[in-house]
Design an enzyme around this catalytic site. Structure first.
Site, PDB file in Angstrom:
ATOM      1  N   LYS A   1     -13.369 -14.100 -23.100  1.00 53.51           N
ATOM      2  CA  LYS A   1     -13.128 -14.560 -21.737  1.00 53.51           C
ATOM      3  C   LYS A   1     -11.752 -14.127 -21.282  1.00 53.51           C
ATOM      4  O   LYS A   1     -10.882 -13.750 -22.087  1.00 53.51           O
ATOM      5  CB  LYS A   1     -13.252 -16.080 -21.635  1.00 53.51           C
ATOM      6  CG  LYS A   1     -12.118 -16.860 -22.297  1.00 53.51           C
ATOM      7  CD  LYS A   1     -12.289 -18.354 -22.110  1.00 53.51           C
ATOM      8  CE  LYS A   1     -11.096 -19.111 -22.686  1.00 53.51           C
ATOM      9  NZ  LYS A   1     -11.224 -20.568 -22.540  1.00 53.51           N
TER      10      LYS A   1
ATOM     11  N   ASP B   1     -13.207 -19.310 -27.094  1.00 53.87           N
ATOM     12  CA  ASP B   1     -12.322 -18.158 -26.893  1.00 53.87           C
ATOM     13  C   ASP B   1     -11.805 -17.708 -28.254  1.00 53.87           C
ATOM     14  O   ASP B   1     -12.024 -18.365 -29.273  1.00 53.87           O
ATOM     15  CB  ASP B   1     -11.153 -18.485 -25.949  1.00 53.87           C
ATOM     16  CG  ASP B   1     -10.355 -19.703 -26.403  1.00 53.87           C
ATOM     17  OD1 ASP B   1     -10.063 -19.806 -27.605  1.00 53.87           O
ATOM     18  OD2 ASP B   1     -10.030 -20.545 -25.552  1.00 53.87           O
TER      19      ASP B   1
ATOM     20  N   ARG C   1      -0.700 -28.536 -23.927  1.00 53.20           N
ATOM     21  CA  ARG C   1      -1.093 -27.181 -23.514  1.00 53.20           C
ATOM     22  C   ARG C   1       0.113 -26.337 -23.096  1.00 53.20           C
ATOM     23  O   ARG C   1       0.031 -25.103 -23.085  1.00 53.20           O
ATOM     24  CB  ARG C   1      -2.111 -27.251 -22.365  1.00 53.20           C
ATOM     25  CG  ARG C   1      -3.513 -27.577 -22.818  1.00 53.20           C
ATOM     26  CD  ARG C   1      -4.452 -27.761 -21.656  1.00 53.20           C
ATOM     27  NE  ARG C   1      -4.177 -29.000 -20.929  1.00 53.20           N
ATOM     28  CZ  ARG C   1      -4.912 -29.451 -19.921  1.00 53.20           C
ATOM     29  NH1 ARG C   1      -5.964 -28.747 -19.513  1.00 53.20           N
ATOM     30  NH2 ARG C   1      -4.617 -30.581 -19.325  1.00 53.20           N
TER      31      ARG C   1
ATOM     32  N   ASP D   1     -14.164 -27.307 -29.337  1.00 57.96           N
ATOM     33  CA  ASP D   1     -12.862 -27.163 -28.686  1.00 57.96           C
ATOM     34  C   ASP D   1     -12.043 -28.409 -28.988  1.00 57.96           C
ATOM     35  O   ASP D   1     -12.583 -29.420 -29.452  1.00 57.96           O
ATOM     36  CB  ASP D   1     -13.016 -26.969 -27.181  1.00 57.96           C
ATOM     37  CG  ASP D   1     -11.906 -26.094 -26.593  1.00 57.96           C
ATOM     38  OD1 ASP D   1     -10.859 -25.934 -27.269  1.00 57.96           O
ATOM     39  OD2 ASP D   1     -12.067 -25.583 -25.478  1.00 57.96           O
TER      40      ASP D   1
END
Length: 326
Positions: A202, A178, A104, A230
């Site tokens: 979002k 998203d 991430r 996801d």
């Protein structure tokens, strides 16, 4: 005789760290090989020691370790295993990381931040890795962080086939949590037969990790079974809010599908109470019994990893596993 000739031979050897031995055993079974025995333990101060109990000289080594919690220990053990293989003269070392730790952190949101996903790639290169095999990266650009081949595998066929068989009688809609997952959602929609596509608008505060606010649904979902997709679920906050918004806006039911079940803290409890009909993961990361609940389904990723390992060992095509779309 002034020279010597020999017929080159290839020898596949599979190695496993201690983070997710069950997955390694399943991969070994699929490949019809045994995991190379090793001594691995931690000293009192946390330092890790690894020694392989068989000769690895000239082998084609595949070193499997999922970067699960405690993630830093898992990564360090993985690096040490690679270093040991390099120093023992393995011919080629393929790092198999079903889940890429620190994925991430793939870019800088603000000044003075690290790009930790790149750091992980650099460390494995320095340790001696020749190539990396991984599943569903957080962003595809991470492939470029490693100076060598990266086999980026997709769990979509595994999960989508299950969804198609289980919910064949439902009117489906694919929902991206998203805007950043819209391209993946498009592939899901195509795989499921051209279902409608929606996404959640979002907002996220970069100063508050693991927190996002789901604002509204963009797309037609009323009366449909919504498949929220996801790459990973960590704390579960985002997907729970997504399920709430979808049900409030008229979705008939919600199915959650993600490749990596990180499930930190009380994520399992949040998901169990989210109102989702089913939560689907693969076992790229270990999910202990205490984090499972009746509506959770965990699909095996070992057959996909084994096929990819076989293709790499046999100098075949990993892309062919995904109909040329990898």
């Amino acid at each position: 005789m002034s020279s010597m000739s020999a017929t080159p031979k290839k020898n596949l050897m599979l190695f496993s760290g201690r983070a997710h031995p069950e997955l390694a055993e399943q991969v070994a079974k699929e490949l019809d090989v045994t995991i190379t025995p090793q001594s691995a333990y931690s000293f009192a101060n946390g330092e890790i020691f690894v020694r392989f109990e068989e000769s690895v000289r000239g082998c084609d080594a595949f070193v499997l370790q999922s970067h699960s919690a405690p993630i830093n220990d898992a990564i360090m053990e993985h690096l040490i295993m690679v270093d040991a293989l390099k120093r023992a003269s393995a011919k080629r070392i393929t790092v198999v990381m079903p889940f890429w730790g620190y994925a991430r952190q793939d870019k800088k949101h603000r000044g003075r931040e690290p790009i930790s996903a790149r750091l992980v790639a650099d460390m494995f290169k320095v340790a001696g890795a020749n190539r990396i095999m991984t599943v569903d990266l957080h962003t595809a650009q991470i492939q470029g962080f490693f100076d060598g081949p990266v086999d980026h595998l997709f769990a979509l066929p595994v999960i989508a086939d299950y969804v198609k068989k289980t919910y064949a009688d439902r009117e489906l809609a694919v929902v991206s949590p998203d805007s950043g997952r819209v391209r993946l959602a498009e592939r899901w929609a195509e795989t499921l037969g051209g279902t409608p596509l929606a996404f959640i608008h979002k907002t996220r505060d970069p100063k508050q990790p693991n927190e996002a606010k789901a604002n509204r649904v963009v797309g037609e979902i009323e009366g449909r079974t919504c498949v929220v997709i996801d790459d990973m679920i960590d704390t579960g906050g985002t997907v729970v809010k997504t399920a709430e918004v979808l049900l409030k806006d008229g979705a008939a039911e919600v199915i959650v599908a993600a490749t990596h079940g990180v499930l930190s803290g009380s994520a399992a409890e949040r998901l169990a109470g989210s109102g989702a009909r089913e939560v689907i993961f693969t076992d790229t990361l270990p999910i202990p019994d205490e984090k499972r609940f009746p509506r959770m389904t965990v699909l095996p990723i070992a057959p996909l990893l084994a096929r990819a390992i076989h293709e790499v060992f046999d100098d075949g095509s990993v892309t062919s596993l995904f109909n040329g779309n990898a």
